[in-house]
Design a protein around this motif. Structure first.
Motif, PDB file in Angstrom:
ATOM      1  N   ARG A  25       9.676 -10.548   2.360  1.00  0.00           N
ATOM      2  CA  ARG A  25       9.431 -10.422   3.791  1.00  0.00           C
ATOM      3  C   ARG A  25      10.232 -11.461   4.567  1.00  0.00           C
ATOM      4  O   ARG A  25      10.888 -11.145   5.565  1.00  0.00           O
ATOM      5  CB  ARG A  25       7.937 -10.584   4.094  1.00  0.00           C
ATOM      6  CG  ARG A  25       7.587 -10.405   5.573  1.00  0.00           C
ATOM      7  CD  ARG A  25       6.250 -11.005   5.950  1.00  0.00           C
ATOM      8  NE  ARG A  25       6.267 -12.449   5.801  1.00  0.00           N
ATOM      9  CZ  ARG A  25       5.551 -13.121   4.915  1.00  0.00           C
ATOM     10  NH1 ARG A  25       4.748 -12.487   4.087  1.00  0.00           N
ATOM     11  NH2 ARG A  25       5.628 -14.443   4.841  1.00  0.00           N
ATOM     12  N   ASP A  26      10.171 -12.716   4.118  1.00  0.00           N
ATOM     13  CA  ASP A  26      10.873 -13.790   4.823  1.00  0.00           C
ATOM     14  C   ASP A  26      12.379 -13.567   4.820  1.00  0.00           C
ATOM     15  O   ASP A  26      13.060 -13.814   5.826  1.00  0.00           O
ATOM     16  CB  ASP A  26      10.551 -15.140   4.186  1.00  0.00           C
ATOM     17  CG  ASP A  26       9.100 -15.566   4.417  1.00  0.00           C
ATOM     18  OD1 ASP A  26       8.444 -14.945   5.280  1.00  0.00           O
ATOM     19  OD2 ASP A  26       8.628 -16.496   3.733  1.00  0.00           O
ATOM     20  N   MET A  27      12.909 -13.082   3.703  1.00  0.00           N
ATOM     21  CA  MET A  27      14.356 -12.814   3.631  1.00  0.00           C
ATOM     22  C   MET A  27      14.749 -11.696   4.585  1.00  0.00           C
ATOM     23  O   MET A  27      15.762 -11.787   5.279  1.00  0.00           O
ATOM     24  CB  MET A  27      14.735 -12.456   2.192  1.00  0.00           C
ATOM     25  CG  MET A  27      14.675 -13.616   1.217  1.00  0.00           C
ATOM     26  SD  MET A  27      14.995 -13.099  -0.498  1.00  0.00           S
ATOM     27  CE  MET A  27      16.675 -12.498  -0.361  1.00  0.00           C
ATOM     28  N   ALA A  28      13.927 -10.639   4.635  1.00  0.00           N
ATOM     29  CA  ALA A  28      14.243  -9.513   5.517  1.00  0.00           C
ATOM     30  C   ALA A  28      14.172  -9.927   6.978  1.00  0.00           C
ATOM     31  O   ALA A  28      15.051  -9.582   7.784  1.00  0.00           O
ATOM     32  CB  ALA A  28      13.286  -8.355   5.246  1.00  0.00           C
ATOM     33  N   SER A  53      -0.681  -3.584   0.385  1.00  0.00           N
ATOM     34  CA  SER A  53      -0.662  -3.486  -1.067  1.00  0.00           C
ATOM     35  C   SER A  53       0.706  -3.860  -1.623  1.00  0.00           C
ATOM     36  O   SER A  53       1.716  -3.251  -1.259  1.00  0.00           O
ATOM     37  CB  SER A  53      -1.031  -2.064  -1.496  1.00  0.00           C
ATOM     38  OG  SER A  53      -0.946  -1.913  -2.887  1.00  0.00           O
ATOM     39  N   GLY A  54       0.747  -4.869  -2.497  1.00  0.00           N
ATOM     40  CA  GLY A  54       1.984  -5.222  -3.184  1.00  0.00           C
ATOM     41  C   GLY A  54       2.997  -5.979  -2.357  1.00  0.00           C
ATOM     42  O   GLY A  54       4.170  -6.039  -2.711  1.00  0.00           O
ATOM     43  N   GLY A  55       2.600  -6.572  -1.229  1.00  0.00           N
ATOM     44  CA  GLY A  55       3.544  -7.314  -0.391  1.00  0.00           C
ATOM     45  C   GLY A  55       4.072  -8.552  -1.089  1.00  0.00           C
ATOM     46  O   GLY A  55       3.393  -9.167  -1.914  1.00  0.00           O
ATOM     47  N   ASN A  56       5.293  -8.945  -0.764  1.00  0.00           N
ATOM     48  CA  ASN A  56       5.946 -10.105  -1.361  1.00  0.00           C
ATOM     49  C   ASN A  56       6.441 -11.020  -0.238  1.00  0.00           C
ATOM     50  O   ASN A  56       7.300 -10.623   0.553  1.00  0.00           O
ATOM     51  CB  ASN A  56       7.111  -9.643  -2.247  1.00  0.00           C
ATOM     52  CG  ASN A  56       7.812 -10.789  -2.950  1.00  0.00           C
ATOM     53  OD1 ASN A  56       8.426 -11.636  -2.308  1.00  0.00           O
ATOM     54  ND2 ASN A  56       7.744 -10.804  -4.270  1.00  0.00           N
ATOM     55  N   ASP A  57       5.891 -12.227  -0.163  1.00  0.00           N
ATOM     56  CA  ASP A  57       6.228 -13.144   0.931  1.00  0.00           C
ATOM     57  C   ASP A  57       7.720 -13.470   0.972  1.00  0.00           C
ATOM     58  O   ASP A  57       8.323 -13.548   2.047  1.00  0.00           O
ATOM     59  CB  ASP A  57       5.436 -14.447   0.802  1.00  0.00           C
ATOM     60  CG  ASP A  57       3.961 -14.263   1.129  1.00  0.00           C
ATOM     61  OD1 ASP A  57       3.598 -13.173   1.606  1.00  0.00           O
ATOM     62  OD2 ASP A  57       3.180 -15.214   0.896  1.00  0.00           O
ATOM     63  N   LEU A  58       8.326 -13.678  -0.198  1.00  0.00           N
ATOM     64  CA  LEU A  58       9.744 -14.050  -0.237  1.00  0.00           C
ATOM     65  C   LEU A  58      10.611 -12.921   0.308  1.00  0.00           C
ATOM     66  O   LEU A  58      11.517 -13.157   1.125  1.00  0.00           O
ATOM     67  CB  LEU A  58      10.156 -14.393  -1.671  1.00  0.00           C
ATOM     68  CG  LEU A  58      11.647 -14.753  -1.862  1.00  0.00           C
ATOM     69  CD1 LEU A  58      12.006 -15.971  -1.018  1.00  0.00           C
ATOM     70  CD2 LEU A  58      11.933 -15.018  -3.343  1.00  0.00           C
TER      71      LEU A  58
END
Length: 332
Positions: free
Chosen positions: A210-213, A203-208
């Motif tokens: 995630r990729d940065m982390a 719920s509410g995930g953000n691809d950008l």
């Protein structure tokens, strides 16, 4: 084994709310709230266990570990939390946790296993960190909260919870926290969940985000498979000749407290001074036998600025003088 001190965020406040003195308990273990707040400070897992068990006993609050998890801000896990919370699916979040939880503590693991009760439609999520009952309660409760969070703060299908110790508090306290039956005396701490949960979207995930982390985690901690002693050797070899090998400098680069780094190296059967000595020995042999650099230049390159110290070290390492060592290849 080390763990980031952020695992103790909120500890002092909770102890104060329950009628004790949080700063006093932290101080007894050589800590304070400023230390606990720092992302780059490590303490031993044993200290965390001692604090949780001590608080539960002193305050007569047997469910202290569960209460600690209930008030904990999940941001204490730093970029690992960001990567987990912004995964596409819950299965991807679990894989992210399995892969990167070592950043929070090398002793920490969360992995999917076959269902302990052999139900093919279920899987187990096995949590491991230390052996203290209060710390086990705290850790598995944090995992439960993470899965609630990434499932949109609604139940995620938890069927039962298995814990390896006897109940520390009335069983109702456990049932109320997990909203599921809890069994005790199992072989390990496990959350039993439906297999299909892994395919559920976060719920509410953000691809950008995630990729940065993940990029940050890979860049800074991508050497998981290497022993810490190997990482220290790499750093010392790179710095030798430009700076005197220094434990505190290397510790900062690895984001470890110097004492924590010393303990880890000791557990791996070595020490910082031994690693430095081995790197100097290897580089000295290479420079003496494959170059025509003067011995004073070589001494400088291996971080030994006194010729007499360098000569003594060569005799200790190779049972001969620098000049005799240089002649050996030609004599063969």
């Amino acid at each position: 084994m080390p763990i980031r001190a952020t695992a103790l965020r909120g500890f002092a406040t909770l102890v104060d709310e329950l009628g004790g003195s949080g700063p006093e308990l932290l101080s007894a273990c050589g800590l304070d709230e400023r230390t606990v707040a720092g992302q780059d400070t490590f303490v031993s897992v044993g200290i965390v266990e001692r604090l949780l068990e001590g608080a539960a006993s002193r305050l007569a609050v047997p469910d202290f570990g569960l209460r600690m998890a209930a008030q904990q801000d999940l941001d204490f896990m730093g970029p690992v939390a960001v990567a987990i919370e912004n995964s596409r699916t819950i299965g991807e979040a679990l894989e992210c946790a399995r892969r990167y939880l070592f950043v929070h503590s090398p002793a920490l693991s969360l992995e999917p296993i076959a269902d302990p009760l052999d139900n093919p439609e279920m899987i187990g999520l096995r949590y491991r960190l230390g052996s203290s009952p209060q710390s086990i309660d705290y850790g598995i409760a944090i995992v439960h909260r993470i899965f609630l969070l990434i499932n949109g703060a609604v139940p995620y299908g938890l069927r039962t919870v298995q814990l390896p110790h006897p109940p520390l508090a009335p069983e109702a306290a456990y049932r109320d926290f997990f909203a599921a039956p809890v069994t005790f005396g199992s072989t390990s701490a496990v959350l039993r969940v439906p297999r299909q949960l892994l395919a559920a979207p976060v719920s509410g995930g953000n691809d950008l985000l995630r990729d940065m982390a993940i990029d940050y985690l890979e860049t800074h901690f991508g050497h998981k498979g290497l022993p810490v002693s190997d990482l220290v050797a790499e750093i010392v070899a790179d710095q030798l000749g430009f700076a005197t090998p220094d434990l505190s400098k290397v510790s900062r680069l690895l984001k470890l407290h110097p004492r924590t780094l010393q303990r880890i190296l000791s557990a791996e059967g070595t020490s910082f001074n031994h690693i430095v000595d081995e790197i100097r020995q290897d580089q000295t042999l290479k420079l003496i036998t494959t170059t025509q650099l003067s011995f004073s230049q070589i001494a400088t390159r291996v971080g030994m600025h006194e010729q007499s110290s360098f000569t003594r070290a060569v005799r200790r390492w190779f049972k001969t003088s620098p000049s005799q060592l240089r002649r050996r290849p030609d004599e063969g």
